[in-house]
Scaffold this motif. Structure first.
Motif, PDB file in Angstrom:
ATOM      1  N   ALA A   1      -0.164   0.146  -8.624  1.00 17.68           N
ATOM      2  CA  ALA A   1       1.229   0.274  -9.059  1.00 17.68           C
ATOM      3  C   ALA A   1       1.376   0.071 -10.558  1.00 17.68           C
ATOM      4  O   ALA A   1       2.323   0.572 -11.167  1.00 17.68           O
TER       5      ALA A   1
ATOM      6  N   TYR B   1      -3.540  -2.885  -4.595  1.00 14.04           N
ATOM      7  CA  TYR B   1      -2.238  -2.227  -4.533  1.00 14.04           C
ATOM      8  C   TYR B   1      -1.385  -2.563  -5.752  1.00 14.04           C
ATOM      9  O   TYR B   1      -0.655  -1.712  -6.268  1.00 14.04           O
ATOM     10  N   SER B   2      -1.501  -3.808  -6.224  1.00  9.53           N
ATOM     11  CA  SER B   2      -0.771  -4.186  -7.431  1.00  9.53           C
ATOM     12  C   SER B   2      -1.315  -3.431  -8.643  1.00  9.53           C
ATOM     13  O   SER B   2      -0.554  -2.949  -9.487  1.00  9.53           O
TER      14      SER B   2
ATOM     15  N   ALA C   1       5.886  -2.347  -4.726  1.00  4.35           N
ATOM     16  CA  ALA C   1       4.443  -2.529  -4.527  1.00  4.35           C
ATOM     17  C   ALA C   1       3.973  -3.834  -5.147  1.00  4.35           C
ATOM     18  O   ALA C   1       3.231  -4.607  -4.521  1.00  4.35           O
TER      19      ALA C   1
ATOM     20  N   ASN D   1       6.802   1.369  -7.531  1.00  5.82           N
ATOM     21  CA  ASN D   1       5.935   0.378  -8.169  1.00  5.82           C
ATOM     22  C   ASN D   1       6.505  -1.032  -8.138  1.00  5.82           C
ATOM     23  O   ASN D   1       5.768  -2.011  -7.991  1.00  5.82           O
TER      24      ASN D   1
ATOM     25  N   ALA E   1       2.845   1.624  -3.260  1.00 10.72           N
ATOM     26  CA  ALA E   1       2.015   2.070  -4.382  1.00 10.72           C
ATOM     27  C   ALA E   1       1.736   3.562  -4.291  1.00 10.72           C
ATOM     28  O   ALA E   1       1.805   4.289  -5.287  1.00 10.72           O
TER      29      ALA E   1
ATOM     30  N   ARG F   1       0.832  -1.212   0.000  1.00  8.15           N
ATOM     31  CA  ARG F   1       0.000   0.000   0.000  1.00  8.15           C
ATOM     32  C   ARG F   1       0.863   1.258   0.000  1.00  8.15           C
ATOM     33  O   ARG F   1       0.686   2.166  -0.820  1.00  8.15           O
TER      34      ARG F   1
END
Length: 444
Positions: A305, A301-302, A276, A273, A268, A265
């Motif tokens: 990013a 979160y992925s 993250a 990135n 990101a 979190r």
């Protein structure tokens, strides 16, 4: 075997404390020495940071009982220096600062060192910076006494901003003379913060490793997790992936997953990135069967990013697919922000009115060029030189209004060079402003 012995010892001490406290209340606590009560408090506090959270209620009970004992004690009880030390340790262990004030007022015989009590009063009263010099002068004198480890913590806290290196030396001393105690736990936790903020990454990771080995069951371990996540995100690169894995290896699976989600979190949000995505993938791997919440958060979160990447369309699909009812209000706001950015990135700007006008204006030129077809070079040259052959009045008469018309058209074309693109940019800026405002409210 050691665990069961400690558990038995803890139970014995608790029973003794309870029995002693009950007896003491029956006898007005006149015969209970404060230094004995402080020993019980220290043992209970150490038990708490080692993982026995059931002892926290006993800790609160002892603090209130010791407070009452100190307030009602006859001044003669402080003829014993151990009780003086007990009162000082109580004040530095989360006790009531007003009790120390009361004891100082009643101290006609001079049992308390006024230099030390004045410095402590300043620190406990929120005037720590005013106590820096006096604490630095007093600490060497008291460093090997019963109050030494606690005084080291107080001294370190008072100089953290002005002299972080000196603060670390105080914390190191506290850890050295009080291993396995609440003093060491606090010293390690605060040392991580100081070293990280000062850019001493290797030191900070060393402290974090020691904390993870010793105090992950402490009720203050969540603060450690926040410090470690911030350290890993802020200094990713200096902090290697293997270093992160080593420290998290001391945690059980649920705690590892929680830390990875926090890390994903913050990374990101911070634009880290790579970290993250890495942390989100780790969190997904640790999600158990039927656990939808960790997977939803990891996807969010992925996806957040991945918005700046070339795979923004797939990130958009992932973000949209996450159910809102599985997210907290803050994470729902993050989802909305990420979706808004992705939509703006994917939206194709429309052709502008100016461009359409230009396209139309090009057509007469093409027709005029076509009218030259079938003429020889001489005829084409004559026609090009003869305005009447082209249906024009005179070169001068035609030039003046055309020049004026051109001058009138240029500002209009510049003012609205591409309305659709201008709208696109303005909308994007608006979305980014909203996201900036959102992220400013995020703490890690």
């Amino acid at each position: 075997m050691g665990f069961f012995r400690r558990l038995l010892l803890t139970g014995t001490v608790f029973c003794a404390v309870l029995a002693g406290a009950a007896s003491a209340r029956a006898e007005s606590m006149d015969d209970l020495a404060p230094y004995k009560m402080i020993r019980s408090l220290q043992f209970v506090q150490d038990t708490v940071v080692l993982g026995d959270h059931s002892a926290m209620e006993m800790q609160r009970f002892l603090l209130s009982t010791i407070d009452e004992r100190l307030r009602t004690a006859d001044s003669a009880i402080f003829d014993d220096p151990r009780n003086v030390d007990a009162a000082l340790v109580y004040a530095m262990s989360g006790g009531n600062p007003e009790t120390l004030e009361l004891l100082i007022k009643k101290d006609i015989a001079g049992h308390f060192d006024s230099r030390l009590t004045d410095a402590l009063r300043g620190y406990l009263g929120g005037r720590g910076t005013q106590s820096v010099k006096s604490l630095a002068e007093i600490f060497p004198e008291y460093k090997r006494s019963k109050v030494g480890p606690y005084l080291a913590l107080v001294s370190a806290n008072s100089v953290i901003r002005k002299d972080p290196k000196l603060a670390l030396s105080y914390f190191d001393w506290a850890r050295l003379v009080a291993p396995g105690t609440i003093v060491e736990e606090a010293a390690l936790r605060r040392s991580i913060y100081i070293a990280s903020e000062s850019g001493w990454i290797d030191k900070s990771m060393t402290y974090a490793n020691r904390y993870a080995r010793r105090y992950l069951r402490s009720p203050y371990a969540s603060q450690f997790a926040d410090l470690f996540v911030k350290l890993a995100v802020d200094h990713f690169g200096s902090v290697k992936e293997e270093d992160i894995l080593e420290i998290l290896s001391f945690m059980d699976v649920p705690r590892q997953r929680e830390v990875y989600l926090r890390m994903a979190r913050l990374a990101a949000i911070s634009g880290k990135n790579k970290l993250a995505v890495l942390a989100a993938e780790r969190a997904q791997m640790l999600a158990g069967e039927g656990e939808s919440l960790p997977k939803a958060l990891a996807d969010l979160y992925s996806g957040l990013a991945s918005v700046p990447s070339s795979d923004v369309a797939a990130a958009m699909d992932t973000i949209i697919a996450i159910p809102d009812d599985q997210l907290s209000p803050k994470d729902r706001a993050l989802k909305a922000a990420a979706r808004a950015v992705a939509e703006e990135v994917l939206r194709t700007p429309q052709a502008s009115a100016a461009q359409q006008t230009t396209d139309k204006a090009d057509k007469p030129v093409e027709a005029e060029n076509a009218s030259y077809e079938g003429l020889n070079e001489a005829e084409m040259a004559d026609r090009a030189m003869d305005p009447q052959a082209r249906g024009e009045e005179t070169p001068v008469a035609a030039a003046e209004p055309e020049q004026g018309k051109k001058e009138q058209q240029e500002p209009q074309e510049k003012a609205g060079i591409d309305p659709a693109f201008d709208t696109f940019v303005s909308s994007g800026r608006s979305k980014l402003d909203e996201i900036d405002a959102l992220l400013k409210g995020e703490g890690s």
